[in-house]
Scaffold this motif. Structure first.
Motif, short mmCIF file in Angstrom:
data_model
loop_
_atom_site.label_atom_id
_atom_site.label_comp_id
_atom_site.label_asym_id
_atom_site.label_seq_id
_atom_site.Cartn_x
_atom_site.Cartn_y
_atom_site.Cartn_z
N ILE A 56 7.04 -7.90 13.77
CA ILE A 56 7.97 -7.13 12.93
C ILE A 56 7.24 -6.02 12.20
O ILE A 56 7.63 -4.85 12.26
N TRP A 57 6.15 -6.37 11.49
CA TRP A 57 5.46 -5.30 10.75
C TRP A 57 4.75 -4.35 11.70
O TRP A 57 4.59 -3.16 11.39
N ALA A 58 4.31 -4.84 12.86
CA ALA A 58 3.66 -3.95 13.83
C ALA A 58 4.65 -2.91 14.33
O ALA A 58 4.29 -1.74 14.52
N GLY A 59 5.91 -3.32 14.53
CA GLY A 59 6.93 -2.37 14.94
C GLY A 59 7.18 -1.32 13.87
O GLY A 59 7.31 -0.13 14.16
N PHE A 60 7.22 -1.77 12.60
CA PHE A 60 7.40 -0.85 11.48
C PHE A 60 6.23 0.12 11.40
O PHE A 60 6.40 1.33 11.21
N LEU A 61 5.02 -0.42 11.57
CA LEU A 61 3.83 0.43 11.51
C LEU A 61 3.85 1.46 12.64
O LEU A 61 3.47 2.63 12.44
N PHE A 62 4.31 1.05 13.81
CA PHE A 62 4.39 1.97 14.94
C PHE A 62 5.30 3.15 14.61
O PHE A 62 4.98 4.31 14.91
N VAL A 63 6.44 2.86 13.98
CA VAL A 63 7.37 3.93 13.61
C VAL A 63 6.72 4.87 12.59
O VAL A 63 6.83 6.10 12.70
N VAL A 64 6.03 4.29 11.60
CA VAL A 64 5.38 5.11 10.58
C VAL A 64 4.32 6.01 11.22
O VAL A 64 4.24 7.21 10.93
N VAL B 182 5.90 8.87 13.15
CA VAL B 182 6.37 9.94 12.26
C VAL B 182 5.20 10.78 11.79
O VAL B 182 5.26 12.02 11.78
N VAL B 183 4.10 10.10 11.40
CA VAL B 183 2.91 10.83 10.95
C VAL B 183 2.36 11.70 12.07
O VAL B 183 1.98 12.86 11.85
N ALA B 184 2.32 11.17 13.29
CA ALA B 184 1.78 11.92 14.42
C ALA B 184 2.61 13.17 14.69
O ALA B 184 2.06 14.24 14.99
N LEU C 285 0.82 -1.21 0.00
CA LEU C 285 0.00 0.00 0.00
C LEU C 285 0.86 1.26 0.00
O LEU C 285 0.56 2.23 -0.71
N LEU C 286 1.91 1.26 0.79
CA LEU C 286 2.81 2.41 0.81
C LEU C 286 3.43 2.64 -0.56
O LEU C 286 3.57 3.78 -1.03
N ALA C 287 3.81 1.53 -1.24
CA ALA C 287 4.44 1.65 -2.55
C ALA C 287 3.45 2.06 -3.63
O ALA C 287 3.75 2.90 -4.49
N PHE C 288 2.24 1.47 -3.60
CA PHE C 288 1.27 1.74 -4.66
C PHE C 288 0.67 3.14 -4.56
O PHE C 288 0.11 3.64 -5.55
N THR C 289 0.72 3.75 -3.40
CA THR C 289 0.21 5.13 -3.28
C THR C 289 1.31 6.17 -3.45
O THR C 289 1.01 7.36 -3.56
N ALA C 290 2.57 5.73 -3.50
CA ALA C 290 3.69 6.67 -3.65
C ALA C 290 3.57 7.55 -4.90
O ALA C 290 3.92 8.74 -4.84
#
Length: 543
Positions: free
Chosen positions: A513-521, A524-526, A195-200
């Motif tokens: 793993i992906w939950a940790g990545f999502l948390f970082v994203v 940053v957004v927040a 999703l991140l790539a396809f909306t880039a």
């Protein structure tokens, strides 16, 4: 047309401006059409660029929703319309299940398919409403959108619908290089990255056109180039080892649902399965597997049928078969289960060694969601034997006397990541029995097979499928298979089972793993959107 003219027409800012100027109904038609075309990204087509184009257009359309007098409502409408097209086209096979049931049920097929599409699209609509409120401007709005749609996908797979079919990750063919990353962070993690790539590409146009707006697109290309390279390297190490002492006979009978469930056809169906099972070489196999609900009868209660099977499997392989069953509940009423039974026949006498009752039931096929509402308009369960099934207690592992233990998944239970037992109870392989004949000649069976490939990659376990009317065979822990049997291939098919791999990163750590990545994203957004959140908070308190 000159090259300069083509470049001018395809300029992202120009395209975005045209989308923003569209009147309401042409805009709805465009979004619905782009969503429907986006379904071509899923199996069996895997034409993923159409989904990237559609998501990019949706982001640009949501930019216009921000300027609406009621932005949340406008955002909901636009995202909902796109998703309605996407899900209506992607899961229209639901309607065919009603067509297969007979003339009386056929009119309800499109209604049920549309109802499911509407329910799933509601989640995206909520994501669009939030996007229109806090999405903001510039590149950060694209990240916000991707995270919100991912959240919508997660919710539709876990709340109310509980239907994680055709996740964004599945636009990558299972067994291909990109799909190998599911061994690291599962289909959910790959869905987030996708999703991140396809909306880039949406950053190529927008309210803040900055020199670095190409950077997100280049980053997306770099990420998927890396995933492709890593996946190719992993596939290069794929071996051809098989599990010793295990040779499986899959029995497949080609028969329409109407013929199979016609009154008085029990003996005919039984004869077809017995004839196919008894093909030469039966003494060389360790397991015989029949698909979900193979026979239109209660096998465990049918002494005549068990006698017929026992004469052919006496002191031979174990039979693993799907079968409906019933038992009396504490209230004195019969409860019905969609079950899988493992049977041996020492001396020709039936011996039930394992029994599993399906946990994840199919809406309309095995139970009626919001039953009073749907029954009021005439929609009943599609089951030919009972009005509805009960849920089993939970996942289970069959410990066979011959061969290693196997996890049992019935039909679409395999669409749920990490549903099969793991940890200390980790099996050596997964058996998935299904009745894909309900899908008919649609994309449903191919989508089901692709999803099964992802479960093999995530778990590091081979998957053996027996799918009536669908794709059967053995899938390696890399999602590969040269032993796939098509929907029309009737008869007995003897296959070997690939050896399992050690536990994958995903099978050990799950969604961490992906939950940790999502948390970082999200963090940053927040930080980037703290002013917007502050305004929303103040506005809510003001009311």
């Amino acid at each position: 047309m000159s090259a300069g003219r083509v470049f001018h027409e395809l300029n992202p800012d120009r395209i975005r401006a045209r989308i923003l100027r569209l009147p309401r109904w042409p805009r709805r038609g465009l979004l619905f059409g782009l969503g429907a075309l986006g379904a071509l990204a899923q199996a069996p087509f895997f034409f993923f660029p159409v989904l990237a184009i559609g998501l990019t257009a949706l982001v640009w359309s949501l930019d216009g929703a921000r300027r609406d007098a009621r932005p949340a409502r406008a955002g909901f409408e636009r995202a909902f319309t796109f998703a309605l097209g996407y899900f209506a086209a992607g899961v229209f096979w639901i309607a065919f299940a009603f067509f297969s049931r007979g003339v009386a049920f056929a009119p309800f097929g499109p209604v049920a398919a549309l109802a499911v599409a509407v329910l799933l699209a509601l989640y995206w609509g909520l994501a669009g409403a939030v996007q229109a409120r806090i999405g903001g401007r510039g590149a950060i709005r694209v990240v916000v959108f991707a995270v919100l749609v991912f959240a919508a996908e997660w919710l539709r797979g876990h709340l109310l619908a509980e239907f994680p079919w055709n996740l964004p990750a599945y636009v990558w063919a299972g067994g291909g290089a990109v799909s190998q990353s599911a061994a690291l962070f599962g289909a959910w993690g790959l869905s987030l990255v996708t999703l991140l790539a396809f909306t880039a590409p949406a950053t190529l146009a927008g309210p803040r056109a900055v020199p670095g707006r190409l950077a997100p697109v280049l980053a997306a290309l770099l990420v998927f180039a890396s995933l492709t390279a890593w996946g190719a390297q992993r596939l290069a190490g794929a071996g051809t080892e098989t599990m010793p002492g295990v040779r499986v006979r899959l029995v497949q009978v080609t028969m329409s649902q109407r013929e199979k469930w016609a009154e008085g056809n029990e003996a005919l169906v039984r004869a077809r399965y017995l004839e196919a099972m008894a093909a030469p070489g039966l003494d060389q196999v360790s397991h015989v597997i029949w698909p979900e609900g193979a026979l239109p009868l209660y096998l465990l209660e049918d002494g005549e049928t068990l006698d017929h099977i026992g004469r052919r499997l006496a002191d031979g392989p174990v039979l693993v078969t799907g079968t409906p069953r019933r038992e009396e509940g504490e209230d004195g009423r019969d409860r019905y289960y969609n079950s899988v039974a493992a049977l041996r026949f020492p001396g020709g006498r039936p011996q039930l060694t394992h029994l599993y009752d399906k946990v994840r039931l199919v809406p309309f096929g095995e139970y009626i969601p919001l039953a009073p509402v749907f029954r009021a308009i005439g929609i009943e369960t599609l089951s030919d034997m009972v009005d509805g099934y009960s849920r089993g207690p939970g996942p289970d592992v069959f410990n066979f006397s011959a061969g290693p233990p196997a996890a049992i998944l019935v039909c679409y239970e395999i669409v749920y990541p990490r549903f099969a037992a793991s940890g200390r109870a980790r099996p050596a392989w997964i058996i998935n029995v299904s009745n894909d004949a309900w899908f008919g000649p649609t994309a449903g069976p191919a989508q089901h097979l692709n999803i099964a490939r992802y479960r093999a990659i995530e778990s590091g376990l081979p998957v053996v499928r027996a799918a009536s009317g669908g794709y059967s065979g053995a899938i390696s822990p890399f999602g590969l298979s040269d032993q796939i049997i098509g929907p029309r291939a009737e008869g007995a098919h003897d296959i070997t089972v690939p050896a399992p791999l050690p536990p994958t990163v995903y099978s050990r750590h799950g969604n961490g793993i992906w939950a940790g990545f999502l948390f970082v994203v999200v963090l940053v957004v927040a930080v980037c959107k703290r002013d917007a959140f502050r305004l929303i908070w103040k506005g809510n308190r003001g009311h």
